[in-house]
Scaffold this motif. Structure first.
Motif, PDB file in Angstrom:
ATOM      1  N   UNK A 152       0.827  -1.214   0.000  1.00  0.00           N
ATOM      2  CA  UNK A 152       0.000   0.000   0.000  1.00  0.00           C
ATOM      3  C   UNK A 152       0.863   1.266   0.000  1.00  0.00           C
ATOM      4  N   UNK A 153       2.117   1.151  -0.419  1.00  0.00           N
ATOM      5  CA  UNK A 153       2.971   2.335  -0.488  1.00  0.00           C
ATOM      6  C   UNK A 153       2.470   3.294  -1.558  1.00  0.00           C
ATOM      7  N   UNK A 154       2.666   4.582  -1.297  1.00  0.00           N
ATOM      8  CA  UNK A 154       2.183   5.634  -2.178  1.00  0.00           C
ATOM      9  C   UNK A 154       3.336   6.513  -2.642  1.00  0.00           C
ATOM     10  N   UNK A 155       3.060   7.352  -3.627  1.00  0.00           N
ATOM     11  CA  UNK A 155       4.065   8.292  -4.113  1.00  0.00           C
ATOM     12  C   UNK A 155       4.299   9.393  -3.082  1.00  0.00           C
ATOM     13  N   UNK A 156       5.401  10.106  -3.240  1.00  0.00           N
ATOM     14  CA  UNK A 156       5.731  11.190  -2.313  1.00  0.00           C
ATOM     15  C   UNK A 156       4.652  12.264  -2.320  1.00  0.00           C
ATOM     16  N   UNK A 157       4.158  12.617  -3.503  1.00  0.00           N
ATOM     17  CA  UNK A 157       3.143  13.674  -3.586  1.00  0.00           C
ATOM     18  C   UNK A 157       1.839  13.238  -2.916  1.00  0.00           C
ATOM     19  N   UNK A 158       1.477  11.967  -3.073  1.00  0.00           N
ATOM     20  CA  UNK A 158       0.267  11.465  -2.400  1.00  0.00           C
ATOM     21  C   UNK A 158       0.424  11.524  -0.887  1.00  0.00           C
ATOM     22  N   UNK A 159       1.617  11.197  -0.420  1.00  0.00           N
ATOM     23  CA  UNK A 159       1.873  11.228   1.019  1.00  0.00           C
ATOM     24  C   UNK A 159       1.851  12.668   1.540  1.00  0.00           C
ATOM     25  N   UNK A 213       8.521  20.375   1.513  1.00  0.00           N
ATOM     26  CA  UNK A 213       9.695  20.317   0.649  1.00  0.00           C
ATOM     27  C   UNK A 213      10.738  19.361   1.218  1.00  0.00           C
ATOM     28  N   UNK A 214      10.957  19.408   2.522  1.00  0.00           N
ATOM     29  CA  UNK A 214      11.917  18.495   3.153  1.00  0.00           C
ATOM     30  C   UNK A 214      11.474  17.047   2.988  1.00  0.00           C
ATOM     31  N   UNK A 215      10.170  16.794   3.161  1.00  0.00           N
ATOM     32  CA  UNK A 215       9.652  15.431   3.031  1.00  0.00           C
ATOM     33  C   UNK A 215       9.825  14.941   1.601  1.00  0.00           C
ATOM     34  N   UNK A 216       9.569  15.804   0.629  1.00  0.00           N
ATOM     35  CA  UNK A 216       9.710  15.431  -0.783  1.00  0.00           C
ATOM     36  C   UNK A 216      11.145  15.014  -1.094  1.00  0.00           C
ATOM     37  N   UNK A 217      12.103  15.757  -0.583  1.00  0.00           N
ATOM     38  CA  UNK A 217      13.511  15.478  -0.855  1.00  0.00           C
ATOM     39  C   UNK A 217      13.990  14.211  -0.146  1.00  0.00           C
ATOM     40  N   UNK A 245      -0.893  17.210   4.391  1.00  0.00           N
ATOM     41  CA  UNK A 245      -1.302  18.616   4.276  1.00  0.00           C
ATOM     42  C   UNK A 245      -2.807  18.777   4.496  1.00  0.00           C
ATOM     43  N   UNK A 246      -3.575  17.856   3.969  1.00  0.00           N
ATOM     44  CA  UNK A 246      -5.035  18.005   4.008  1.00  0.00           C
ATOM     45  C   UNK A 246      -5.590  18.145   5.421  1.00  0.00           C
ATOM     46  N   UNK A 247      -5.269  17.254   6.371  1.00  0.00           N
ATOM     47  CA  UNK A 247      -5.835  17.434   7.724  1.00  0.00           C
ATOM     48  C   UNK A 247      -5.303  18.678   8.438  1.00  0.00           C
ATOM     49  N   UNK A 248      -4.060  19.083   8.137  1.00  0.00           N
ATOM     50  CA  UNK A 248      -3.530  20.297   8.764  1.00  0.00           C
ATOM     51  C   UNK A 248      -4.278  21.519   8.254  1.00  0.00           C
ATOM     52  N   UNK A 249      -4.466  21.584   6.951  1.00  0.00           N
ATOM     53  CA  UNK A 249      -5.224  22.697   6.375  1.00  0.00           C
ATOM     54  C   UNK A 249      -6.656  22.695   6.900  1.00  0.00           C
ATOM     55  N   UNK A 250      -7.231  21.534   7.045  1.00  0.00           N
ATOM     56  CA  UNK A 250      -8.594  21.412   7.574  1.00  0.00           C
ATOM     57  C   UNK A 250      -8.687  21.990   8.983  1.00  0.00           C
ATOM     58  N   UNK A 251      -7.701  21.685   9.823  1.00  0.00           N
ATOM     59  CA  UNK A 251      -7.703  22.223  11.189  1.00  0.00           C
ATOM     60  C   UNK A 251      -7.609  23.742  11.181  1.00  0.00           C
ATOM     61  N   UNK A 252      -6.771  24.296  10.305  1.00  0.00           N
ATOM     62  CA  UNK A 252      -6.634  25.752  10.252  1.00  0.00           C
ATOM     63  C   UNK A 252      -7.918  26.415   9.773  1.00  0.00           C
ATOM     64  N   UNK A 253      -8.599  25.817   8.815  1.00  0.00           N
ATOM     65  CA  UNK A 253      -9.862  26.375   8.351  1.00  0.00           C
ATOM     66  C   UNK A 253     -10.932  26.298   9.431  1.00  0.00           C
ATOM     67  N   UNK A 254     -10.768  25.366  10.361  1.00  0.00           N
ATOM     68  CA  UNK A 254     -11.692  25.245  11.497  1.00  0.00           C
ATOM     69  C   UNK A 254     -11.265  26.153  12.655  1.00  0.00           C
TER      70      UNK A 254
END
Length: 593
Positions: free
Chosen positions: A397-404, A559-563, A409-418
């Motif tokens: 079930x491994x995913x690409x870096x961008x998917x990861x 960016x650090x995670x991508x690299x 990012x999605x739950x962090x952005x969700x928390x900020x919007x809340x």
């Protein structure tokens, strides 16, 4: 004859809705006690209910059983019909009936005449009409003459931490069940005490083990070690309050006894305490996030219930896992012990890393608070870690870096919007902790330092024990105004791109159940969340400074995670087998090898 399922009666201590046990059809109201259904003369009731229908399709599919009968015990005169309801039939089909006198404590055996079409599945239920006064239904068992394929030796395994009253009550209830159930000799009870506080508890079938507080992961790893030490063939992980009927254990046991596949496991469903008639999850899938199956089904409605059961047979393309409030599994197929997450996600990882074939079964359920009520900055921190680690650890079930990155990012952005900026900061911290590699988890088995840090940094988002009405008297915007503010909020990251937003936008007051949907929060300048009973609240304020500061940190971390993604993923994949071995946990817990 072997009983597969027995009649369940309402238990006020558990708090399930009465309509989950029986349905009133006609006549005066039936009185349900702890051991009998008292049906008034000329009244009718049906057991096409969550706890008391018989899931024929499940027993056929999992166990390949095809001969069934029913055993009845009661008193008074009844007309009884057993009906088969299936999606391919327009009306239920009567497969057996009985009319006559239930002499007190006399057993009546009824054989089912199942048509050839029943290989397509469906459910069987009984409908009773009382013909006399003082009529009672005391027992209704669904049985088979086919002997089990195996007699599992099952360890009932509980992990607890400083909940002496709850676990003591559970021990008493389970001990009583083991003594009185006809197959109780195949069960044993064990409790791992992470708080080292159960000093005066003892019972005939009980073993208690003191343990360091390494959370549910460490507690259930110890439980699994101890179950193997006494040659148990199966183990049932369950909550320390065991908020389920003991009959759930009996049904799970019998399904495992008859299952064709030795990989079969049983996951208990979860029903919401705030709405004790509503399904929260009947099993769950995982793909970056945990998705409950059949969430929101109204179990009081027989049509919705039967549709749920028809759709709940697992597909091969589903990654179904069993949550540890109730999860029974064969020990022989376990290849990996829990990963040291402390809590949250350990059950997901455990199910997906082992070759279980997870089933659910009608009536096997636990009553729990929904996750919105349990949510905090700490739980959001924990929920950020386990999906990332699980996807990087398991090759299939491994995913690409961008998917990861999007997964983080999605739950962090969700928390900020809340407007939950502290929670977003804790989620970002969790992502950075994951990037430190597997050694971080080994060094933080008890999570004590992180718990203290999160508690101090997230103090602004704690629940305040004051009534919500005294905290906020903001009127709810009218529908047209609500639509306007939501549209503006959606276009501007909930106002974080507009000046003076917190002064212009309305102050929203929302319940716990409403905060789960982001659309309910868009257009808010300030938000007050309230518990279901209104006894506590959490007040949140709009802050552009905190939003953009966290966003900058999010960009840098991405960016650090991508690299570094390949090296991080490789480190988890390489360390996973070692960190989920029995020897790893024996070393961590200081046990002899």
């Amino acid at each position: 004859m072997f009983s597969l399922q027995n009649l369940v009666f309402p238990d006020p201590e558990l708090g399930f809705n009465e309509q989950l046990y029986f349905r009133h059809v006609s006549g005066d109201k039936t009185d349900a006690t702890f051991n009998a259904y008292a049906v008034p003369k000329d009244a009718s009731i049906a057991f096409d209910s969550y706890f008391n229908l018989f899931d024929l399709a499940r027993w056929q599919h999992v166990c390949d059983l095809h001969n069934f009968s029913a055993r009845l015990v009661g008193q008074g005169q009844f007309v009884v019909q057993f009906k088969l309801a299936a999606s391919h039939q327009s009306v239920p089909l009567v497969i057996a009936d009985f009319s006559g006198d239930f002499s007190k404590d006399r057993e009546i055996q009824i054989e089912f005449n199942l048509p050839s079409s029943c290989v397509k599945g469906g459910v069987i239920y009984a409908e009773f009409k009382a013909l006399s006064e003082n009529a009672e239904i005391r027992q209704l068992s669904y049985q088979t003459s086919t002997p089990p394929l195996r007699w599992p030796q099952m360890a009932l395994a509980i992990t607890t931490f400083l909940r002496e009253q709850a676990v003591t009550s559970t021990i008493e209830r389970l001990e009583n069940f083991i003594r009185n159930w006809e197959f109780g000799r195949h069960l044993s009870l064990q409790v791992v005490d992470n708080g080292n506080s159960l000093h005066s508890v003892c019972a005939e079938n009980l073993r208690i083990f003191s343990n360091p507080n390494y959370g549910g992961a460490g507690g259930f790893a110890r439980n699994l070690i101890e179950a193997r030490n006494v040659d148990a063939s199966h183990c049932l992980f369950m909550d320390d309050d065991a908020s389920c009927h003991p009959e759930s254990i009996a049904r799970a046991y019998m399904l495992l006894a008859y299952a064709i596949s030795e990989h079969t496991a049983v996951a208990g469903a979860m029903i919401d305490t705030a709405h004790p008639w509503k399904m929260w999850e009947n099993g769950a899938t995982f793909d970056g996030t945990c998705s409950p199956l059949h969430n929101g089904v109204d179990l009081r409605k027989s049509g919705e219930l039967q549709q749920m059961l028809a759709l709940s047979l697992p597909r091969k393309d589903q990654e179904i896992y069993g949550a540890w409030w109730f999860f029974a599994f064969p020990i022989s197929v376990v290849k990996h012990y829990p990963f040291p997450f402390f809590v949250r996600g350990d059950d997901v990882n455990f199910s997906l890393s082992n070759p279980f074939e997870v089933q659910t079964l009608s009536g096997v359920a636990s009553l729990q608070e929904d996750f919105a009520q349990k949510e905090s900055a700490f739980t959001l921190y924990l929920d950020m870690r386990h999906p990332l680690v699980t996807h990087m650890s398991l090759p299939r079930i491994q995913k690409s870096a961008l998917s990861m990155i999007w997964m983080a990012v999605r739950p962090i952005l969700r928390s900020m919007l809340r407007l939950q900026y502290a929670a977003a900061d804790m989620q970002l911290l969790a992502w950075r902790d994951v990037m430190k590699g597997p050694d971080f988890f080994v060094a933080n088995l008890d999570m004590s330092s992180r718990r203290a840090l999160i508690s101090s940094l997230a103090a602004s988002e704690r629940w305040q024990n004051t009534p919500v009405n005294s905290a906020c008297s903001a009127p709810k915007p009218k529908k047209r105004a609500q639509f306007f503010w939501r549209a503006i909020g959606a276009a501007t990251l909930n106002g974080h791109m507009l000046p003076l937003w917190n002064k212009m936008a309305p102050h929203l007051q929302l319940s716990l159940s409403e905060r789960g949907r982001l659309s309910n929060l868009l257009g808010a300048g300030n938000i007050t969340y309230a518990t279901h009973d209104g006894a506590a609240h959490m007040a949140l304020s709009h802050s552009k400074k905190r939003f953009w500061r966290t966003s900058l940190g999010l960009l840098i971390t991405s960016l650090k995670f991508l690299l570094r993604y390949r090296s991080i993923r490789k480190s988890y994949a390489n360390a996973f087998a070692e960190m989920t071995a029995a020897e790893f946990w024996e070393g961590c817990l200081g046990l002899p090898k």
